[in-house]
Design a protein around this motif. Structure first.
Motif, PDB file in Angstrom:
ATOM      1  N   LEU A  85      -0.113   5.241  -9.554  1.00  0.00           N
ATOM      2  CA  LEU A  85       1.335   5.212  -9.345  1.00  0.00           C
ATOM      3  C   LEU A  85       1.729   5.879  -8.036  1.00  0.00           C
ATOM      4  CD1 LEU A  85       2.557   6.044 -12.971  1.00  0.00           C
ATOM      5  CD2 LEU A  85       2.587   3.823 -11.822  1.00  0.00           C
ATOM      6  N   SER A  86       1.012   6.939  -7.665  1.00  0.00           N
ATOM      7  CA  SER A  86       1.322   7.635  -6.410  1.00  0.00           C
ATOM      8  C   SER A  86       1.083   6.722  -5.219  1.00  0.00           C
ATOM      9  CB  SER A  86       0.482   8.908  -6.296  1.00  0.00           C
ATOM     10  OG  SER A  86       0.775   9.801  -7.345  1.00  0.00           O
ATOM     11  N   TRP A  87      -0.064   6.040  -5.185  1.00  0.00           N
ATOM     12  CA  TRP A  87      -0.355   5.150  -4.069  1.00  0.00           C
ATOM     13  C   TRP A  87       0.533   3.915  -4.083  1.00  0.00           C
ATOM     14  CZ3 TRP A  87      -2.365   6.845   0.037  1.00  0.00           C
ATOM     15  CH2 TRP A  87      -3.337   7.837   0.021  1.00  0.00           C
ATOM     16  N   LYS A  88       0.947   3.509  -5.254  1.00  0.00           N
ATOM     17  CA  LYS A  88       1.894   2.399  -5.317  1.00  0.00           C
ATOM     18  C   LYS A  88       3.215   2.789  -4.672  1.00  0.00           C
ATOM     19  CE  LYS A  88       4.583  -0.430  -8.463  1.00  0.00           C
ATOM     20  NZ  LYS A  88       5.077  -0.619  -9.858  1.00  0.00           N
ATOM     21  N   ASP A  89       3.651   4.026  -4.907  1.00  0.00           N
ATOM     22  CA  ASP A  89       4.884   4.510  -4.285  1.00  0.00           C
ATOM     23  C   ASP A  89       4.725   4.614  -2.774  1.00  0.00           C
ATOM     24  OD1 ASP A  89       7.602   5.735  -4.643  1.00  0.00           O
ATOM     25  OD2 ASP A  89       6.588   7.429  -3.683  1.00  0.00           O
ATOM     26  N   VAL A  90       3.536   5.011  -2.319  1.00  0.00           N
ATOM     27  CA  VAL A  90       3.292   5.094  -0.875  1.00  0.00           C
ATOM     28  C   VAL A  90       3.367   3.712  -0.240  1.00  0.00           C
ATOM     29  CG1 VAL A  90       1.546   5.611   0.869  1.00  0.00           C
ATOM     30  CG2 VAL A  90       1.941   7.213  -1.007  1.00  0.00           C
ATOM     31  N   ARG A  91       2.736   2.720  -0.878  1.00  0.00           N
ATOM     32  CA  ARG A  91       2.772   1.361  -0.335  1.00  0.00           C
ATOM     33  C   ARG A  91       4.191   0.800  -0.313  1.00  0.00           C
ATOM     34  NH1 ARG A  91      -2.087   0.983  -3.409  1.00  0.00           N
ATOM     35  NH2 ARG A  91      -0.910   0.145  -5.169  1.00  0.00           N
ATOM     36  N   LYS A  92       4.950   1.117  -1.350  1.00  0.00           N
ATOM     37  CA  LYS A  92       6.333   0.641  -1.402  1.00  0.00           C
ATOM     38  C   LYS A  92       7.171   1.269  -0.295  1.00  0.00           C
ATOM     39  CE  LYS A  92      10.295   0.236  -4.514  1.00  0.00           C
ATOM     40  NZ  LYS A  92      10.837   0.576  -5.856  1.00  0.00           N
ATOM     41  N   SER A  93       6.979   2.574  -0.066  1.00  0.00           N
ATOM     42  CA  SER A  93       7.718   3.253   1.001  1.00  0.00           C
ATOM     43  C   SER A  93       7.334   2.716   2.369  1.00  0.00           C
ATOM     44  CB  SER A  93       7.460   4.768   0.936  1.00  0.00           C
ATOM     45  OG  SER A  93       7.875   5.295  -0.304  1.00  0.00           O
ATOM     46  N   ALA A  94       6.033   2.472   2.563  1.00  0.00           N
ATOM     47  CA  ALA A  94       5.588   1.933   3.846  1.00  0.00           C
ATOM     48  C   ALA A  94       6.125   0.527   4.073  1.00  0.00           C
ATOM     49  CB  ALA A  94       4.061   1.921   3.897  1.00  0.00           C
ATOM     50  N   LYS A  95       6.198  -0.269   3.007  1.00  0.00           N
ATOM     51  CA  LYS A  95       6.735  -1.621   3.139  1.00  0.00           C
ATOM     52  C   LYS A  95       8.213  -1.603   3.466  1.00  0.00           C
ATOM     53  CE  LYS A  95       7.154  -6.004   0.680  1.00  0.00           C
ATOM     54  NZ  LYS A  95       6.903  -6.722  -0.607  1.00  0.00           N
ATOM     55  N   ASP A  96       8.953  -0.683   2.826  1.00  0.00           N
ATOM     56  CA  ASP A  96      10.381  -0.558   3.133  1.00  0.00           C
ATOM     57  C   ASP A  96      10.589  -0.121   4.571  1.00  0.00           C
ATOM     58  OD1 ASP A  96      10.908  -1.290   0.547  1.00  0.00           O
ATOM     59  OD2 ASP A  96      11.197   0.766  -0.176  1.00  0.00           O
ATOM     60  N   SER A  97       9.715   0.763   5.033  1.00  0.00           N
ATOM     61  CA  SER A  97       9.839   1.215   6.425  1.00  0.00           C
ATOM     62  C   SER A  97       9.539   0.082   7.392  1.00  0.00           C
ATOM     63  CB  SER A  97       8.878   2.380   6.675  1.00  0.00           C
ATOM     64  OG  SER A  97       9.164   3.457   5.820  1.00  0.00           O
ATOM     65  N   ASP A  98       8.558  -0.752   7.069  1.00  0.00           N
ATOM     66  CA  ASP A  98       8.235  -1.897   7.926  1.00  0.00           C
ATOM     67  C   ASP A  98       9.372  -2.906   7.962  1.00  0.00           C
ATOM     68  OD1 ASP A  98       5.815  -0.782   8.473  1.00  0.00           O
ATOM     69  OD2 ASP A  98       4.720  -1.920   6.949  1.00  0.00           O
ATOM     70  N   ASP A  99      10.044  -3.081   6.829  1.00  0.00           N
ATOM     71  CA  ASP A  99      11.156  -4.021   6.784  1.00  0.00           C
ATOM     72  C   ASP A  99      12.314  -3.555   7.654  1.00  0.00           C
ATOM     73  OD1 ASP A  99       9.713  -5.572   5.070  1.00  0.00           O
ATOM     74  OD2 ASP A  99      10.656  -4.778   3.244  1.00  0.00           O
ATOM     75  N   LYS A 100      12.512  -2.226   7.704  1.00  0.00           N
ATOM     76  CA  LYS A 100      13.588  -1.700   8.552  1.00  0.00           C
ATOM     77  C   LYS A 100      13.236  -1.809  10.028  1.00  0.00           C
ATOM     78  CE  LYS A 100      15.308   1.537   5.081  1.00  0.00           C
ATOM     79  NZ  LYS A 100      15.531   2.970   4.746  1.00  0.00           N
ATOM     80  N   GLY A 101      11.933  -1.770  10.339  1.00  0.00           N
ATOM     81  CA  GLY A 101      11.496  -1.949  11.720  1.00  0.00           C
ATOM     82  C   GLY A 101      11.806  -0.789  12.623  1.00  0.00           C
ATOM     83  N   GLY A 102      11.868   0.430  12.066  1.00  0.00           N
ATOM     84  CA  GLY A 102      12.188   1.594  12.881  1.00  0.00           C
ATOM     85  C   GLY A 102      10.994   2.093  13.650  1.00  0.00           C
TER      86      GLY A 102
END
Length: 320
Positions: A85-102
């Motif tokens: 679950l911890s790594w799933k949360d990390v992947r989700k956060s990284a994907k959200d960050s990639d979508d924002k493109g910051g």
């Protein structure tokens, strides 16, 4: 027969999971069907227990804590699930960050002189954001207090050092198996490790598990992912236990001469220039049945406490 094949929907996935767990042969349809039925009973029992817990809270929807509570006595499995679950949360956060493109996701900060410099507040913020979060459970002692103990930088390393014995054993077995593999075999083994009851099969799994019948709760993505993780663990546990049973059985047959044990001929040990033995046979349904029986055995302590009493022992399905 058609209805039986229609009922059992995960033969291919179970074969792949068994292969990853150490079964190199091709199991029969009867064997995979028995495993699927056992796993399905386990999932239904978990959902039924979760629904009862939710009803005690006055809620109709089950949560991930209700699921984890079912396996709370299996500390190694809870530890693996929390890591998942911890790594799933990390992947989700990284994907959200990639979508924002910051630019913060790339670890880059603007230089006052007009250039680009590594580090800075943007990097620290991104690192905190993508750090593996610790999954906290409401029945742990730390949840009893209003204030939380600040996390240490080396806490993650300590958790990795305290990896449970079962996980280390599985990694050691996987390492031994993959040492002699060719490139093609390793690619196949890596693909089979991704086998899942739930990944891109959400609708099929909901119907198979009895959502809407066993429980009225609409499962969230996290609950489906947790059940996918647990079903893989169930197949792996069943297969490993069945392989141990078959190994002892084969060893006994080799020492006693197998079906010819009643004859006076004694089977000699295999010499250096003797022809190789026949190919390894796969696990059969009787091995799975015996593995399930052993996994359902109650500890001696719980049975001893009821000796001399008129109380009936609980016969509920034991989760593994």
């Amino acid at each position: 027969m058609a209805d039986n094949n229609k009922q059992h929907k995960y033969r291919q996935e179970i074969q792949q999971m068994m292969y990853v767990s150490g079964e190199t042969g091709e199991p029969s349809v009867e064997t995979t069907a028995m495993i699927e039925e056992i796993v399905r009973q386990q999932v239904i029992e978990m959902l039924r227990n979760c629904t009862e817990l939710a009803a005690r809270r006055g809620s109709r929807s089950i949560t991930i804590n209700d699921l984890i509570f079912q396996i709370r006595d299996d500390a190694p499995k809870v530890s693996r699930l929390r890591t998942f679950l911890s790594w799933k949360d990390v992947r989700k956060s990284a994907k959200d960050s990639d979508d924002k493109g910051g630019d913060a996701d790339l670890g880059v900060a603007d230089d006052p002189a007009g250039g680009v410099m590594p580090g800075g507040p943007a990097v620290e913020e991104a690192a905190k954001k993508n750090k593996k979060a610790k999954v906290k459970l409401p029945w742990e002692p730390s949840s009893y207090y209003s204030q939380e103990v600040p996390e240490r930088d080396d806490e993650e390393d300590e958790e990795e050092e305290e990896m449970n014995y079962i996980t280390l054993q599985r990694l050691r077995k996987a390492d031994e198996r993959t040492k002699a593999m060719t490139r093609e075999e390793y690619v196949t083994w890596s693909e089979y490790r991704q086998a899942s009851f739930t990944y891109r099969k959400g609708k099929r799994f909901r119907e198979w598990a009895g959502f809407g019948i066993v429980t009225d709760s609409k499962p969230s993505d996290d609950i489906v992912d947790i059940l996918g993780f647990l079903t893989f663990e169930m197949v792996q546990t069943l297969t490993e236990e069945a392989l141990k049973i078959k190994e002892h059985e084969d060893l006994w047959k080799e020492r006693s001469g197998g079906e010819n044990s009643g004859t006076k001929k004694r089977k000699l040990a295999q010499g250096l220039f003797d022809p190789p033995n026949e190919g390894k046979t796969p696990v059969e349904s009787r091995h799975i049945q015996e593995a399930f029986r052993r996994l359902q055995a109650r500890p001696k302590k719980s049975r001893a406490m009821l000796n001399g009493t008129n109380l009936q022992q609980r016969t509920n399905l034991k989760l593994f």
